[in-house]
Enzyme design. Structure first.
Site, PDB file in Angstrom:
ATOM      1  N   SER A   1      40.831  58.201  47.315  1.00 32.36           N
ATOM      2  CA  SER A   1      41.343  57.504  46.137  1.00 32.36           C
ATOM      3  C   SER A   1      40.450  57.785  44.931  1.00 32.36           C
ATOM      4  O   SER A   1      40.266  58.928  44.563  1.00 32.36           O
ATOM      5  CB  SER A   1      41.499  56.013  46.424  1.00 32.36           C
TER       6      SER A   1
ATOM      7  N   LYS B   1      53.585  36.919  30.497  1.00 39.31           N
ATOM      8  CA  LYS B   1      52.187  36.540  30.375  1.00 39.31           C
ATOM      9  C   LYS B   1      51.642  35.963  31.672  1.00 39.31           C
ATOM     10  O   LYS B   1      50.471  36.152  31.996  1.00 39.31           O
ATOM     11  CB  LYS B   1      52.012  35.533  29.231  1.00 39.31           C
TER      12      LYS B   1
END
Length: 307
Positions: free
Chosen positions: A122, A174
């Site tokens: 990764s 949000k």
């Protein structure tokens, strides 16, 4: 005037204590100076030499010390190349990006060789790809090209115990994701868009640095890890070999003698981190080291391989 044996012995003892304290103070001062000089790089070889940077463990969000070490080494005319030792399952996407860019900047000026340890996956693979040559062991786990975003949801548990959390937000996105509210379909779509964008960046980096077509990288980048032997056949690494093999390759590339100095740089070369001691004590507990590091270093999207 009292000249008894007791007074004489007491005076001698005081003088010895004073000399001991003075000697300790001088030794401490000299040690502090040596440490400061070592961190500044003054003690690095004055003649042509290589530097060695070890990236071990989870890559965090703040890699400032490693980046600064790479910049100083790149600016040092006596440094002819970099041996980058990577033994990391990955970590924060931002940390991987910052380190990748720092290694790439070094590689544009001087050759870089990567030696992969037991795992370089990764974000650990991301920081490796700018190198001129990548060495891996046959058993190295690498690749695992992809991005992960996890968000715990304890709303079901809270509901069972009778706890309700009101969440006031300025807009519908949000509060997404939230540990106390289920992820909405719109929030899932939005977050998937973020992951897709970060994944596209990862693919582009690998394609550019490894000189591969993006379509080919996407075929390999479904998140799976590869052994070093598999990665060699797929073009993700260049050669099977050890850290010493990587060093010997760089010595030949830079036309330095076999006994040329290799100087350690970076925070792991100059300080002992208490966290390494703790994780070392927990090394026999499955998953304990990873849990400790992730819980304290990672935030947001990560590129990390998990067993």
């Amino acid at each position: 005037m009292d000249t008894s044996p007791d007074m004489s012995m007491h005076a001698t003892s005081r003088r010895r204590q004073l000399l001991l304290w003075r000697g300790s103070a001088v030794a401490f001062f000299v040690l502090a100076c040596l440490l400061a000089v070592s961190r500044s790089g003054v003690l690095a070889g004055h003649g042509p030499h290589l530097v060695h940077l070890r990236l071990a463990g989870v890559i965090g969000t703040d890699e400032h010390e490693n980046v600064e070490a790479l910049k100083k080494a790149a600016d040092d005319a006596s440094v002819k190349g970099l041996v980058l030792e990577v033994n990391s399952p990955g970590g924060a996407v931002t940390g991987g990006e910052v380190l990748h860019d720092a290694v790439a900047a070094f590689a544009r000026r001087k050759p870089v060789v990567v030696s992969m340890g037991s795992v370089a996956a990764s974000a650990g693979y991301m920081v490796s790809v700018p190198a001129s040559r990548i060495f891996a062991n046959r058993s190295t786990l690498t690749g695992s090209i992809g991005v992960l975003l996890e968000s715990p949801d304890v709303s079901g548990l809270l509901e069972r115990v009778g706890v309700h959390v009101d969440q006031l937000v300025s807009g519908p996105m949000k509060g997404q994701p939230s540990a106390v509210q289920p992820l909405s379909p719109q929030g899932r779509e939005m977050l998937q868009g973020v992951i897709t964008d970060l994944y596209g960046f990862f693919v582009t980096v690998v394609a550019q640095d490894r000189h591969m077509k993006p379509e080919r990288v996407r075929e390999l980048a479904d998140g799976r890890p590869y052994t070093g032997q598999q990665a060699l056949g797929l073009g993700l690494v260049d050669q099977i070999g050890s850290l010493d093999d990587a060093r010997q390759w760089l010595l030949g590339t830079t036309h330095l003698p076999d006994d040329a100095q290799v100087t350690d740089i970076g925070p792991q070369a100059t300080q002992v981190n208490w966290r390494h001691w703790i994780t070392g004590m927990l090394s026999g507990v499955p998953g304990a080291e990873m849990l400790l590091k992730e819980s304290s270093m990672l935030d947001g999207a990560v590129a990390i391989w998990k067993l």
